[in-house]
Design a protein around this motif. Sequence first.
Motif, short mmCIF file in Angstrom:
data_model
loop_
_atom_site.label_atom_id
_atom_site.label_comp_id
_atom_site.label_asym_id
_atom_site.label_seq_id
_atom_site.Cartn_x
_atom_site.Cartn_y
_atom_site.Cartn_z
N ILE A 336 -23.75 60.71 -58.03
CA ILE A 336 -24.08 62.06 -57.57
C ILE A 336 -22.85 62.94 -57.55
CG2 ILE A 336 -24.90 63.36 -55.54
CD1 ILE A 336 -27.13 61.90 -56.89
N ASP A 337 -21.66 62.33 -57.47
CA ASP A 337 -20.43 63.13 -57.44
C ASP A 337 -20.07 63.74 -58.79
OD1 ASP A 337 -19.17 61.12 -58.97
OD2 ASP A 337 -18.16 60.22 -57.25
N GLY A 338 -20.88 63.47 -59.82
CA GLY A 338 -20.67 64.08 -61.13
C GLY A 338 -19.61 63.42 -61.97
N THR A 339 -19.20 62.19 -61.62
CA THR A 339 -18.18 61.50 -62.41
C THR A 339 -18.72 60.24 -63.05
OG1 THR A 339 -17.32 60.15 -60.56
CG2 THR A 339 -16.35 62.35 -60.89
N VAL A 340 -18.13 59.92 -64.19
CA VAL A 340 -18.37 58.68 -64.92
C VAL A 340 -17.07 57.88 -64.82
CG1 VAL A 340 -18.90 57.64 -67.16
CG2 VAL A 340 -19.95 59.82 -66.50
N ARG A 341 -17.13 56.68 -64.28
CA ARG A 341 -15.91 55.89 -64.07
C ARG A 341 -16.03 54.52 -64.73
NH1 ARG A 341 -12.86 58.27 -59.34
NH2 ARG A 341 -14.11 60.09 -58.74
N THR A 342 -14.89 54.03 -65.20
CA THR A 342 -14.82 52.77 -65.94
C THR A 342 -14.04 51.74 -65.14
OG1 THR A 342 -14.87 53.99 -68.03
CG2 THR A 342 -14.13 51.69 -68.11
N TRP A 343 -14.61 50.54 -65.01
CA TRP A 343 -13.99 49.47 -64.22
C TRP A 343 -13.88 48.21 -65.06
CZ3 TRP A 343 -12.56 52.05 -60.04
CH2 TRP A 343 -13.37 53.09 -59.57
N PRO A 344 -12.68 47.65 -65.23
CA PRO A 344 -12.51 46.43 -66.04
C PRO A 344 -13.08 45.21 -65.33
CG PRO A 344 -10.43 47.04 -65.02
CD PRO A 344 -11.39 48.16 -64.72
N LEU A 345 -13.59 44.28 -66.13
CA LEU A 345 -14.18 43.06 -65.58
C LEU A 345 -13.50 41.78 -66.09
CD1 LEU A 345 -17.98 43.95 -65.74
CD2 LEU A 345 -16.50 43.95 -63.73
N ASP A 346 -12.50 41.92 -66.97
CA ASP A 346 -11.77 40.73 -67.36
C ASP A 346 -10.95 40.24 -66.17
OD1 ASP A 346 -8.66 41.61 -67.97
OD2 ASP A 346 -10.10 43.24 -68.28
N LYS A 347 -10.72 38.95 -66.10
CA LYS A 347 -10.14 38.35 -64.90
C LYS A 347 -8.72 38.84 -64.63
CE LYS A 347 -13.15 34.32 -64.91
NZ LYS A 347 -13.27 32.85 -64.91
N ALA A 348 -7.95 39.09 -65.68
CA ALA A 348 -6.58 39.56 -65.48
C ALA A 348 -6.57 40.95 -64.85
CB ALA A 348 -5.84 39.58 -66.81
N SER A 349 -7.44 41.84 -65.36
CA SER A 349 -7.50 43.20 -64.81
C SER A 349 -8.03 43.20 -63.39
CB SER A 349 -8.38 44.08 -65.70
OG SER A 349 -7.81 44.23 -66.99
N LEU A 350 -8.99 42.33 -63.13
CA LEU A 350 -9.52 42.24 -61.78
C LEU A 350 -8.45 41.77 -60.80
CD1 LEU A 350 -13.11 40.83 -62.33
CD2 LEU A 350 -12.54 42.81 -60.92
N GLN A 351 -7.64 40.80 -61.23
CA GLN A 351 -6.58 40.31 -60.36
C GLN A 351 -5.55 41.40 -60.07
OE1 GLN A 351 -6.83 37.37 -58.91
NE2 GLN A 351 -4.99 37.84 -57.70
N THR A 352 -5.24 42.19 -61.10
CA THR A 352 -4.33 43.31 -60.91
C THR A 352 -4.91 44.32 -59.93
OG1 THR A 352 -3.41 43.07 -63.13
CG2 THR A 352 -3.13 45.21 -62.06
N ALA A 353 -6.22 44.61 -60.06
CA ALA A 353 -6.88 45.56 -59.17
C ALA A 353 -6.87 45.06 -57.73
CB ALA A 353 -8.31 45.81 -59.65
N ILE A 354 -7.05 43.76 -57.56
CA ILE A 354 -7.04 43.17 -56.22
C ILE A 354 -5.66 43.34 -55.58
CG2 ILE A 354 -7.16 40.99 -54.94
CD1 ILE A 354 -9.37 40.14 -56.94
N LYS A 355 -4.60 43.09 -56.33
CA LYS A 355 -3.24 43.23 -55.80
C LYS A 355 -2.93 44.69 -55.45
CE LYS A 355 -1.20 39.21 -58.10
NZ LYS A 355 -0.19 38.74 -59.10
N GLU A 356 -3.37 45.61 -56.33
CA GLU A 356 -3.14 47.03 -56.06
C GLU A 356 -3.86 47.48 -54.80
OE1 GLU A 356 -4.36 49.02 -59.59
OE2 GLU A 356 -2.48 48.62 -60.67
#
Length: 393
Positions: A336-356
């Motif tokens: 509803i906020d009018g945005t399209v967002r992309t989220w990685p699902l590979d395990k390395a990117s997910l681990q980086t996202a968790i740390k961030e």
Amino acid sequence: MSRSTDPGHFFQSEASEAIRARRAAKSGNKNGDPIKLTSKILDVVVDPLSPTCLFVAESAGCIRKINVESKDTKIVYRGPTAPLTSVAIGGHNGQTVFAGCWDKDVWSWDRETTAVGKRYKGHSDFVKTVVCVNISGKDCLISGGADKKIIVWDTATGQRLYTIRDKMDTLLAIQHIAVDPIDSTADEIIFATSSSDPKIRRWRATLTEGEQILEDADKDAPVVSKTDGINEHETSVYRLLFDSDYGDLWSASADGNAKCLSRSRAWATEETFEQGDYVRSVALTPDWVITAGRNEDVKVWDRNTGKLHHIYDGHFEEVTGLAMMKDGREVISVSIDGTVRTWPLDKASLQTAIKEKEEKDKGVVKEVEPVVAKGLMTADEEAELAELMDDSD
């Protein structure tokens, strides 16, 4: 006389003002590399002819094609003056874009020229969901609406082939349609519908007729009895998804849960994923279950253990849809906020996202400057859209 659409100019309770302020403060974040559109996004599908493109349905009454990699949003399909609730790609060689609309019609466009095509008239209330199928070699469209009707159309002629209603007359507004890839054949489509009541119903459709499939009420009972639906949720079910590998049925509900309903167990609940608020959409990969909804979070669950793995935080309004890209290596969320967002699902990117996220929670990551998002709808339209999206009749 002009009329303000700024919610700050209207009486606000302390709770609603707090929500507005929080959303305004959150709206400037760059999480998920947002592509910003000018109106609310109500549905999304992946372009079957291009792995980098999406089609989204907007409250401004248009369908927009988006190249996620180049961020090109220039191809727009216009015509309706009311919000579009759903989008599907089909027709001959996938060359037609279809959309369900608040004006009670299903609209269509040529995907290459963006020219308006046939309008499919037959519903007496909002069209909430559309899906393209092929029955006995003929390209067809199945639509469902707030009028409780399921209509099967010949896409080439625009002719309404027939209307299906539930046998027990208990069906409420239809929210979504999902085609069963396991039981469907070339001449008979099996599909499921969700609605504003808790039950999920199954149906069969041929070129000439359609009917509801009644479920066994109790497989172990000495006398077989039937019921008019799969009753595994407590209230409205917004989205359905068949797992193409196992054929199980996944559901997203206003009761705050996404569920896996087991085909081998007569659609009994196999596993429950608690989103915590209305669940608007669910998506799958071999490793992950992704859920999203009113609480704005995109949650990634470990499919093997059922445990929450990570929460992607970025949207500042309700998430209305999810779409898988790059063979399941990315999930796209729209809102509803009018945005399209992309989220990685590979395990390395997910681990980086968790740390961030851990670092941000500790205050290491600097917060973004607030930017107030401005809508294009009037206050009355905002209220009507909210009522539609929260429909639990």
